[in-house]
Every structure is written in structure tokens, then in C-alpha cells.
Design a protein around this motif. Sequence first.
Motif, PDB file in Angstrom:
ATOM      1  N   PRO A   1       0.836  -1.200   0.000  1.00  0.00           N
ATOM      2  CA  PRO A   1       0.000   0.000   0.000  1.00  0.00           C
ATOM      3  C   PRO A   1       0.873   1.253   0.000  1.00  0.00           C
ATOM      4  CG  PRO A   1       0.168  -0.863   2.219  1.00  0.00           C
ATOM      5  CD  PRO A   1       0.900  -1.835   1.336  1.00  0.00           C
ATOM      6  N   ALA A   2       0.359   2.341  -0.511  1.00  0.00           N
ATOM      7  CA  ALA A   2       1.056   3.625  -0.379  1.00  0.00           C
ATOM      8  C   ALA A   2       0.987   4.054   1.083  1.00  0.00           C
ATOM      9  CB  ALA A   2       0.397   4.667  -1.267  1.00  0.00           C
ATOM     10  N   PHE A   3       2.050   4.719   1.562  1.00  0.00           N
ATOM     11  CA  PHE A   3       2.082   5.149   2.964  1.00  0.00           C
ATOM     12  C   PHE A   3       2.650   6.562   3.075  1.00  0.00           C
ATOM     13  CE2 PHE A   3       4.792   5.734   6.748  1.00  0.00           C
ATOM     14  CZ  PHE A   3       3.776   5.840   7.691  1.00  0.00           C
ATOM     15  N   TYR A   4       1.992   7.369   3.931  1.00  0.00           N
ATOM     16  CA  TYR A   4       2.465   8.713   4.233  1.00  0.00           C
ATOM     17  C   TYR A   4       2.449   8.907   5.741  1.00  0.00           C
ATOM     18  CZ  TYR A   4       1.613   9.638  -0.694  1.00  0.00           C
ATOM     19  OH  TYR A   4       1.634   9.592  -2.076  1.00  0.00           O
ATOM     20  N   GLN A   5       3.554   9.395   6.274  1.00  0.00           N
ATOM     21  CA  GLN A   5       3.597   9.707   7.704  1.00  0.00           C
ATOM     22  C   GLN A   5       3.207  11.164   7.910  1.00  0.00           C
ATOM     23  OE1 GLN A   5       7.251   8.778   9.723  1.00  0.00           O
ATOM     24  NE2 GLN A   5       6.597   9.684  11.667  1.00  0.00           N
ATOM     25  N   GLY A   6       2.213  11.392   8.756  1.00  0.00           N
ATOM     26  CA  GLY A   6       1.777  12.751   9.021  1.00  0.00           C
ATOM     27  C   GLY A   6       0.457  12.757   9.761  1.00  0.00           C
TER      28      GLY A   6
END
Length: 334
Positions: free
Chosen positions: A52-57
Motif C-alpha cells: 500500500p502507499a504510505f504517508y507519515q503525518g
Amino acid sequence: MNVLLTGGCGYIGSHVAVVLMSAGHEAVLVDNLSNSHQTIVDKVAEIVGRSPAFYQGDVGEVAFVRNIIRRHRIDAVIHLAGFKSVGESVQQPLMYYQNNVCGALGLLQAMEAESISNIVFSSSATIYGDPQYLPVNEAHPKHVINAYGRSKLHIEDMLRDICISRPSLGAVCLRYFNPVGAHQSGLIGDHPRGIPNNLMPYVVQVACGEREFLNVFGADYPTPDGTGVRDYIHVMDLAEGHMAALKYLSSNSGWHAFNLGTGRGYSVLEMIRAFERQSGRTVPYRLVARREGDVACSYADVQAATFELNWKATRSLEDMCSSSWLFQSRLSTE
């Protein structure tokens, strides 16, 4: 369908990601990792065969979320991100309002700016408070007794108001009872940072020797064995409930709320004994005073989810306990 999954590296989020991706959808995970682990991304990929695509924030950062929505052409949102400890919320209510309510507000502003019309929200049976009758259905009066539950109810009310102002918007609030268990692979499960707030991860940590004993909060409730009774639901059943909610929104707009549970309650001592049978381990425990904000007994009326969402929990208490132990056993060898 491209689904934005906030809190996607968390316990419930990781299982929802697996269910979504296994069904052919794309999951875009956003998580600030305050109570989760980025390694979940690789474990989800191992289970479903793609990452999966992942973004930390933080989901409350409107510009950050809008950029992700545009980049991945998001069709719908499942909002799971939030603090979830009842006890902690009693001690630090402002932290819960800031994180849970303001985070949801920022997410909703980003959705509105990008014309996203469907959201599934992770609510909680906590909003019912001490039940006036059992089983608890969706019409039960709301009587919130802690800041965690109140933050969930505030967000439900926000979604209701937005649906009134925007008739094209669809919002499903899923009122969870008590998720336990793990994916059958043992790769993902309940792995909080620090001291667990929920029963099952604490039980398994005691069983494997990471902790000396389990505190059972309250032995004088008006229940068969004096300990609190809850409706425990397997996390994979819960995750499948989110998929059912998304399908429901494909043909239904407006605001909706559904209980997700099994319709049966188990006491803390029953859970301990069931886990001991499945794991072959002893779980030492001690009986201590009641914990502020807890109730004696709560279990769900799930007829609405059964008829409207075409969903029903199918996994057993034994499945919950055995999968939890498999996850912890694999975790201990990493």
C-alpha cells in the motif's frame, strides 16, 4: 476504488487495509506513528502481494491530506486515526479533543475542498455510556462518561451536520464494541507502543512473560463473576464491516450509524480462561479496584448491520484467542 485509510498502520487500520486490498481496491495509508509501527506496511504487502502507499503525518493538516487525495485520486475515506484510551482520556481530555476532534475537522475540510463524498468513521460503543438496556441498539440514548467517548460523539455530530448541508455526502459511523484477535497469518495484530490499554494485548504479554500479571479492574460488578462483560469482536470481522459500509455508501447518501459486534458478552475472567485454553499458557492476574469510566456490561444489538450492511460477525471466541496468540508468538521471534 482508491481509499484513504487514516490510522492505517494501527491495529484496526492494518486489517482493514488487508481486506480492501484483497478485494482489489487500493489502500493509501496515513499515520503519524504515535501508537503504531511503519513495519506494518511491509507486513500488509507480504499478506496481499503488493504494497500500500504510505504517508507519515497528521490527518488534521489540511494541505497534507489534500495533496494525498489529489495524488492518488481518492474515492472514499475510512477514518480510523485517533487516541483510544478511556483512562487516559479521563486524565487528559484536552489532548483527546485536540487530536481526535480537531484531526477529524481538518480531514473533513480536506475532503470538502477536494469534493470527496463518502466517509466511513471509526466510532465507538463508548458513546452509549452505561447501558440502560441490553442488547444496545443504535437508538439507545447517548450518555458519554469520558472524553474519549465524547470525542467520538462530537465527530458523529459533525458528520451529521455536514450531511445535512451537503445532501450528496455519505457518512457511516461504525460503533465498535471490543476488537480482539489478529490476521490468520500471524503477521499483523494488536501491537501498541508502551503499556497496552486494551485487554487482549495485555493478556498475551502476560502469557509470554513480558509482564508479570494482569490487573482485572473491578470484581464487584453486577455480572455472573463480578468482572466486566463486553462484546468482543474479531478484528477481521470488524475489518470486513468497513468493506460492507463502503459498499453501502455506493448506493446510499446521508448519515448512518451501525453497531459492529457479535451480540454476545464475555466477562474478563471468561476471556482469560478462553485464552489459556487456546494458548496452553497460564495468565496470572490480580483483582483491583474499578477503573474510572468503565461500565459493568455492554453488548450489541447487531440487527441493523445484518440487514442494512449485509454483514455479520462469523469468527468465534476461540478464533479471537488463538489468532492473538499466534501473532504474539511470531512477534516474539522477530
